[in-house]
Design a protein around this motif. Structure first.
Motif, PDB file in Angstrom:
ATOM      1  N   ALA A 175       0.589  -1.169  -0.014  1.00  0.00           N
ATOM      2  CA  ALA A 175       0.104  -0.079  -0.015  1.00  0.00           C
ATOM      3  C   ALA A 175       0.825   1.243  -0.071  1.00  0.00           C
ATOM      4  CB  ALA A 175      -0.909  -0.027   1.174  1.00  0.00           C
ATOM      5  N   MET A 176       2.132   1.343   0.811  1.00  0.00           N
ATOM      6  CA  MET A 176       2.906   2.400   0.951  1.00  0.00           C
ATOM      7  C   MET A 176       3.483   2.580  -0.756  1.00  0.00           C
ATOM      8  SD  MET A 176       6.144   3.304   0.763  1.00  0.00           S
ATOM      9  CE  MET A 176       7.190   1.872   1.503  1.00  0.00           C
ATOM     10  N   MET A 177       4.052   1.421  -1.283  1.00  0.00           N
ATOM     11  CA  MET A 177       4.596   1.659  -2.626  1.00  0.00           C
ATOM     12  C   MET A 177       3.623   2.201  -3.577  1.00  0.00           C
ATOM     13  SD  MET A 177       7.797   0.649  -2.292  1.00  0.00           S
ATOM     14  CE  MET A 177       8.806  -0.493  -1.027  1.00  0.00           C
ATOM     15  N   ARG A 178       2.158   1.811  -3.445  1.00  0.00           N
ATOM     16  CA  ARG A 178       1.147   2.395  -4.384  1.00  0.00           C
ATOM     17  C   ARG A 178       0.922   3.684  -3.963  1.00  0.00           C
ATOM     18  NH1 ARG A 178      -1.417  -2.482  -2.747  1.00  0.00           N
ATOM     19  NH2 ARG A 178      -3.079  -1.364  -1.782  1.00  0.00           N
ATOM     20  N   SER A 179       1.016   3.979  -2.854  1.00  0.00           N
ATOM     21  CA  SER A 179       0.835   5.624  -2.520  1.00  0.00           C
ATOM     22  C   SER A 179       1.731   6.300  -3.163  1.00  0.00           C
ATOM     23  CB  SER A 179       0.648   5.848  -1.018  1.00  0.00           C
ATOM     24  OG  SER A 179       1.888   5.648  -0.664  1.00  0.00           O
ATOM     25  N   ILE A 180       2.922   5.966  -3.565  1.00  0.00           N
ATOM     26  CA  ILE A 180       4.137   6.652  -4.116  1.00  0.00           C
ATOM     27  C   ILE A 180       3.525   6.914  -5.528  1.00  0.00           C
ATOM     28  CG2 ILE A 180       6.253   6.749  -5.125  1.00  0.00           C
ATOM     29  CD1 ILE A 180       7.299   5.478  -2.530  1.00  0.00           C
ATOM     30  N   VAL A 181       2.974   5.777  -6.140  1.00  0.00           N
ATOM     31  CA  VAL A 181       2.544   5.887  -7.800  1.00  0.00           C
ATOM     32  C   VAL A 181       1.441   6.835  -7.637  1.00  0.00           C
ATOM     33  CG1 VAL A 181       1.394   4.387  -9.515  1.00  0.00           C
ATOM     34  CG2 VAL A 181       3.617   3.479  -8.219  1.00  0.00           C
ATOM     35  N   HIS A 182       0.479   6.539  -6.667  1.00  0.00           N
ATOM     36  CA  HIS A 182      -0.631   7.620  -6.761  1.00  0.00           C
ATOM     37  C   HIS A 182      -0.661   8.838  -6.288  1.00  0.00           C
ATOM     38  CE1 HIS A 182      -2.820   3.510  -6.269  1.00  0.00           C
ATOM     39  NE2 HIS A 182      -2.460   3.575  -7.712  1.00  0.00           N
ATOM     40  N   CYS A 183       0.658   9.348  -5.654  1.00  0.00           N
ATOM     41  CA  CYS A 183       0.863  10.629  -5.316  1.00  0.00           C
ATOM     42  C   CYS A 183       1.002  11.445  -6.554  1.00  0.00           C
ATOM     43  CB  CYS A 183       2.183  10.636  -4.620  1.00  0.00           C
ATOM     44  SG  CYS A 183       2.823  12.393  -4.046  1.00  0.00           S
ATOM     45  N   ARG A 184       0.270  12.521  -6.340  1.00  0.00           N
ATOM     46  CA  ARG A 184      -0.079  13.435  -7.601  1.00  0.00           C
ATOM     47  C   ARG A 184       1.158  14.324  -7.837  1.00  0.00           C
ATOM     48  NH1 ARG A 184      -5.301  16.183  -5.609  1.00  0.00           N
ATOM     49  NH2 ARG A 184      -4.224  15.886  -3.483  1.00  0.00           N
ATOM     50  N   LYS A 185       2.081  14.242  -6.685  1.00  0.00           N
ATOM     51  CA  LYS A 185       3.539  14.861  -6.904  1.00  0.00           C
ATOM     52  C   LYS A 185       4.650  13.880  -7.208  1.00  0.00           C
ATOM     53  CE  LYS A 185       0.877  17.948  -5.043  1.00  0.00           C
ATOM     54  NZ  LYS A 185       0.638  18.411  -3.350  1.00  0.00           N
ATOM     55  N   PRO A 186       5.478  14.251  -8.339  1.00  0.00           N
ATOM     56  CA  PRO A 186       6.482  13.017  -8.598  1.00  0.00           C
ATOM     57  C   PRO A 186       7.430  13.056  -7.527  1.00  0.00           C
ATOM     58  CG  PRO A 186       6.189  14.902 -10.306  1.00  0.00           C
ATOM     59  CD  PRO A 186       5.359  15.312  -9.032  1.00  0.00           C
ATOM     60  N   VAL A 187       7.949  11.651  -7.452  1.00  0.00           N
ATOM     61  CA  VAL A 187       8.973  11.418  -6.381  1.00  0.00           C
ATOM     62  C   VAL A 187       9.928  10.982  -6.954  1.00  0.00           C
ATOM     63  CG1 VAL A 187       9.002   9.837  -4.128  1.00  0.00           C
ATOM     64  CG2 VAL A 187       6.585  10.513  -4.800  1.00  0.00           C
ATOM     65  N   ILE A 188      11.270  11.719  -6.281  1.00  0.00           N
ATOM     66  CA  ILE A 188      12.615  11.242  -6.836  1.00  0.00           C
ATOM     67  C   ILE A 188      13.281  10.607  -5.857  1.00  0.00           C
ATOM     68  CG2 ILE A 188      14.669  12.272  -7.588  1.00  0.00           C
ATOM     69  CD1 ILE A 188      12.671  14.784  -8.763  1.00  0.00           C
ATOM     70  N   ALA A 189      13.957   9.534  -5.926  1.00  0.00           N
ATOM     71  CA  ALA A 189      15.081   8.900  -5.009  1.00  0.00           C
ATOM     72  C   ALA A 189      16.104   9.504  -5.220  1.00  0.00           C
ATOM     73  CB  ALA A 189      14.719   7.351  -5.452  1.00  0.00           C
ATOM     74  N   ALA A 190      16.839   9.592  -4.013  1.00  0.00           N
ATOM     75  CA  ALA A 190      18.525  10.196  -4.102  1.00  0.00           C
ATOM     76  C   ALA A 190      19.298   8.826  -3.283  1.00  0.00           C
ATOM     77  CB  ALA A 190      18.435  11.401  -3.324  1.00  0.00           C
TER      78      ALA A 190
END
Length: 279
Positions: free
Chosen positions: A108-123
């Motif tokens: 569910a947490m992983m899917r929330s990243i996909v569904h988040c309307r703000k792009p998420v960038i891993a550093a």
């Protein structure tokens, strides 16, 4: 609107989850930092809860245009907390109910990243292993240090990386994914970029700056257009070709009718800079 300059700003505290996750804000960029270095930033139950809460908060915060996900210490994330999982083998059911709950919580947490309307960038400053590799694969973009490594090594300990497989197989070619899953070997950052798991590889001392530069560039774009595009990207991936084109055409029409498109296209035709703030 030009992107804010991170060098001219100091991080402002947004929220802090003591012992698990640090949350800060620089301009329109929310910075989430895995802060459990003594446990190799493993995705404990508490860490999963903190990440879920932070992603949900960023998604609903109008001041946030992009998210950078980073980590403290020498490891980005070693994946699930195996000691925490193993401790529940003494439960009456051998840990089944707890393990099912944790795996569903992680998914569910992983899917929330996909569904988040703000792009998420891993550093990614260090090794990203198992569910840690899944976390990188789930993010929309990723910057890695030259010394970072990536692996789905569960096969080596009798626990195939089945949930990391879901994100991995949607990011890299099929045979590359199977190679990582079946061999369990560590992949150098340069190979990870070649496979398509990360976007850019930079010296270790530039990872955070590179990720922030990407985030600030994203933050300078029209926010509704970005949100529309991110959602459409992931939805069309799961469709047959004809259905994907039909769906994307409808999205394009709705986007065309939005005030951001009117402003952006008007500015282009009039040879001026668009004013996104008025929409």
């Amino acid at each position: 609107m030009s992107a804010p300059k991170s060098a001219a700003r100091q991080p402002q505290p947004a929220d802090r989850q003591a012992g698990e996750l640090l949350c800060d804000q620089v301009g329109a960029v929310r910075i989430l930092t895995l802060a459990r270095p003594e446990k190799r930033n493993s995705l404990s139950e508490a860490m999963l809860t903190a990440l879920q809460s932070a992603i949900t908060a960023a998604d609903g915060d109008g001041a946030v245009r992009a998210v950078v996900l980073t980590a403290t210490g020498g490891v980005f994330s070693a994946g699930h907390d195996l000691k925490e999982l193993t401790a529940r083998r003494s439960d009456a059911d051998g840990g089944r109910a707890y393990h099912e709950r944790i795996m569903r919580q992680c998914s569910a947490m992983m899917r929330s990243i996909v569904h988040c309307r703000k792009p998420v960038i891993a550093a990614v400053q260090g090794p990203a292993l198992a569910a840690g590799c899944q976390l990188v694969a789930t993010c929309d973009l990723a910057v890695a240090a030259e010394t970072a490594t990536f692996a789905t090594p569960g096969v080596n300990i009798g626990l195939f990386c089945s949930t990391p497989m879901v994100a991995l197989a949607r990011n890299v070619p099929r045979k590359r994914a199977m190679e990582m899953l079946l061999l369990g070997e560590r992949l150098p950052a340069a190979k990870a970029a070649e496979y398509g798991l990360v976007n850019r590889v930079v010296p270790a001392n530039r990872v955070q700056a590179e990720a922030m530069a990407m985030a600030e560039l994203v933050a300078s774009k029209p926010k509704v257009t970005v949100a529309i595009g991110k959602e459409a990207f992931y939805r069309q991936l799961e469709m047959e070709l004809a259905d994907a084109y039909d769906y994307a055409a409808g999205v394009m029409v709705e986007n065309m009718l939005h005030p951001e498109a009117k402003e952006g296209i008007g500015a282009f035709l009039e040879k001026r800079e668009p004013n996104w703030d008025k929409n």
